[in-house]
Each structure stands twice: as C-alpha cells, then as structure tokens.
Enzyme design. Sequence first.
Site, mmCIF file in Angstrom:
data_model
loop_
_atom_site.group_PDB
_atom_site.id
_atom_site.type_symbol
_atom_site.label_atom_id
_atom_site.label_comp_id
_atom_site.label_asym_id
_atom_site.label_seq_id
_atom_site.Cartn_x
_atom_site.Cartn_y
_atom_site.Cartn_z
ATOM 1 N N THR A 196 -3.803 5.905 -1.065
ATOM 2 C CA THR A 196 -3.773 4.448 -0.976
ATOM 3 C C THR A 196 -2.518 3.953 -0.277
ATOM 4 O O THR A 196 -1.467 4.589 -0.313
ATOM 5 C CB THR A 196 -3.845 3.795 -2.369
ATOM 6 O OG1 THR A 196 -2.731 4.237 -3.160
ATOM 7 C CG2 THR A 196 -5.142 4.133 -3.072
ATOM 8 N N GLU A 256 -3.569 -1.740 -4.386
ATOM 9 C CA GLU A 256 -3.688 -0.419 -3.779
ATOM 10 C C GLU A 256 -4.943 -0.363 -2.917
ATOM 11 O O GLU A 256 -6.040 -0.617 -3.401
ATOM 12 C CB GLU A 256 -3.756 0.655 -4.855
ATOM 13 C CG GLU A 256 -2.550 0.654 -5.796
ATOM 14 C CD GLU A 256 -2.712 1.630 -6.938
ATOM 15 O OE1 GLU A 256 -2.229 2.772 -6.835
ATOM 16 O OE2 GLU A 256 -3.343 1.229 -7.948
#
Length: 344
Positions: A219, A266
């Site tokens: 991420t 994220e």
Amino acid sequence: MPMTQFAPLPFVSIADLDAFPAALEHGVVAIGNFDGVHRGHRAVLDIALSVAREAGAPAYALTFEPHPRSVFNPDRPVFRLTPAEMKARVLAATGLNGVVSLPFTREFAGIEAEAFVHDILRGQLKIRHAVTGYDFHFGRARRGTPGFLEEAGRTDGFGVTIVSPENDEAGEAVSSTRIRAALAEGDIALANALLGYRWSVEAEVRHGDKRGRDLGYPTANLALPPETGLAHGIYAVRAEVDGRWIDGVASHGRRPTFDNGAPLFEVHLFDFSGDLYGRRMRVMIAAYLRPEEQFDSIEALIAQMDRDSAEARAALASLVPLGSVDLAVNGAAAGGGGDGDGGA
C-alpha cells in the site's frame, strides 16, 4: 450584446491583492468561501459567468484562506472538502478566468463592511458586478449582508446579484455541511452527486510498517489531516501517478486487526510496482464498499481483501462521468477503466 469583446485568459490564482492583474479589472466577481465548489456554489459561479459573457468581461472568484471557522476555532478546524490547491483546480474547471484567495485572519475579519466594498471590491479589484449566495456575510460583526451589498452597489455604481439556494433532485439544499455529513457516513454516492464531480484526497506517501507487502497487498500510505471526516472503511479508488490514473482499493481507518492506531489512508494500486515514498498523490474516491472490521485471522483478512479488490475493479469499470466539471477535474479517471497499468 456585450459592450466589449473579451479574449479568453489563462486561469490565474492570486493570493496577494498587489499582484491582481489588470486583465481582470472591471470584471464580474463571485464572492464566497466555496469549500467544495459544489453544485450550490456553481449556481453562483454560473450566474457570474453569464453576466460576464453579456458584458464581455472577465469572471473570477474571490475567496478566503484558511476557512474562517478554522481561524475563529483553531482547536476545531473545519474538515476541508477542497484545500486551496484543489479549490483552484475545480474553479478553473468551471470556466472562470481566475481566483483571488485573500488571507483570512482575525484582523481581516475586523474590517468594516464599508471598507471591504470601497477599498477592496471597488478600490483594488475595480469590479463591475458582484455575485454572491443568499447567506454570504462579510466585515466586522458580519454587518455586510446581501442587502448591504445591494445597497452599496446602487451607491457605488456596480451591479449585484444575490443567488437563492440550490436544491437537489429531492428538494434539499446543496451545502458543504451536507456533503461533509455524507462523507462521514460513507455515502460517497451522495457526496459526489452533490459535488457534481468525484471527491479526492491528496497527501504525501509516507513509510508504513510494510505489513501490506507481507499480505500480498502493498500500500501507499497517506496521513490525511486529523480533521478529515471521512468514514472509516474500504473504498474503490483511482490514484494519479505521473499523470496517469491507476485503479485500486483503499482502506481508511485504524487497522483493528493489527494495532488499532491513528487513522491512516492506505491505497493498494492494482498491477502496479514502483517507489512512491515522499511523493504527493491524489486519490479519487469512487465508491464505498464496506465498513472497517476486525478479523480473527490473517487468512480471513486476505480472503476479504481479495473480495474487496474484485468489487473495486467492478465498481471502477462501470464509472461514467458526472458531468463536464468531473471530466475537467478528474480527466480519464471520471469514467470507464483507468488509463495506466492499473486499468480495470
């Protein structure tokens, strides 16, 4: 018929009245905070543009930074829908010739309403016409009401148009407050519909704990301003990387399966590899998929992430532009598949 012919200008963003360009003098000014530049705001902007076309004059917005409520209540800053840079981007998409962002301080708030009109509107900007919303107030003790501005226009020789509230298809007023509430509830569809374009967040990509990489879902981690009132949950998104849009899925929340820490946004980009650390990234939020939840095992979490990714791909593949402003603000991200490696 317009009195003069006005040649189109490149959009300009000005934060200092001393730098106000002569090309915008004798123009039509839309005045307001315009956080979100939503459909209600655009009713004001559209009238300013129409008046300007009739007069053969430039049209621009006059707004204020930071948000006045954040100045008077610094311990409770406003959840901004469009920080200054994003606000300018959306204002440019409406067809205006520029935006003047006056620094808002307690000292500025203490200016008498008469001085705001005579010294700024007429003295420095040399306006020919002002357009504001029905609830716009200005000057010390908010003495500058719409009626005050209309009377000042009659006295000083400039036009004034006051715009009534803009309602949505259900008859409810379109407002920044209502959009913030929709985002807080995870109602992305309503928020985007009221905005007239898909909302986005922007922040620097920071280093995280690299846990997503171990799970097979690396991420890009963005720390949003603490006042951001976006619901915790999972979202279908598109992120802008090097001028192209890449599809992905994002989690906003405290990661209850792991540390239940400070909120973090994220973003996992599909079919992408590259180093994004330290770069600013804009992420357009297309759909809300589900609330954040805690899982009993890593295997259960990964299985759900697989389902989230499939749902995000499907949601992104079916996007259509919300209108001309959405196309101008979000470009290729406004509809269909992304235009980069991560296209659905």
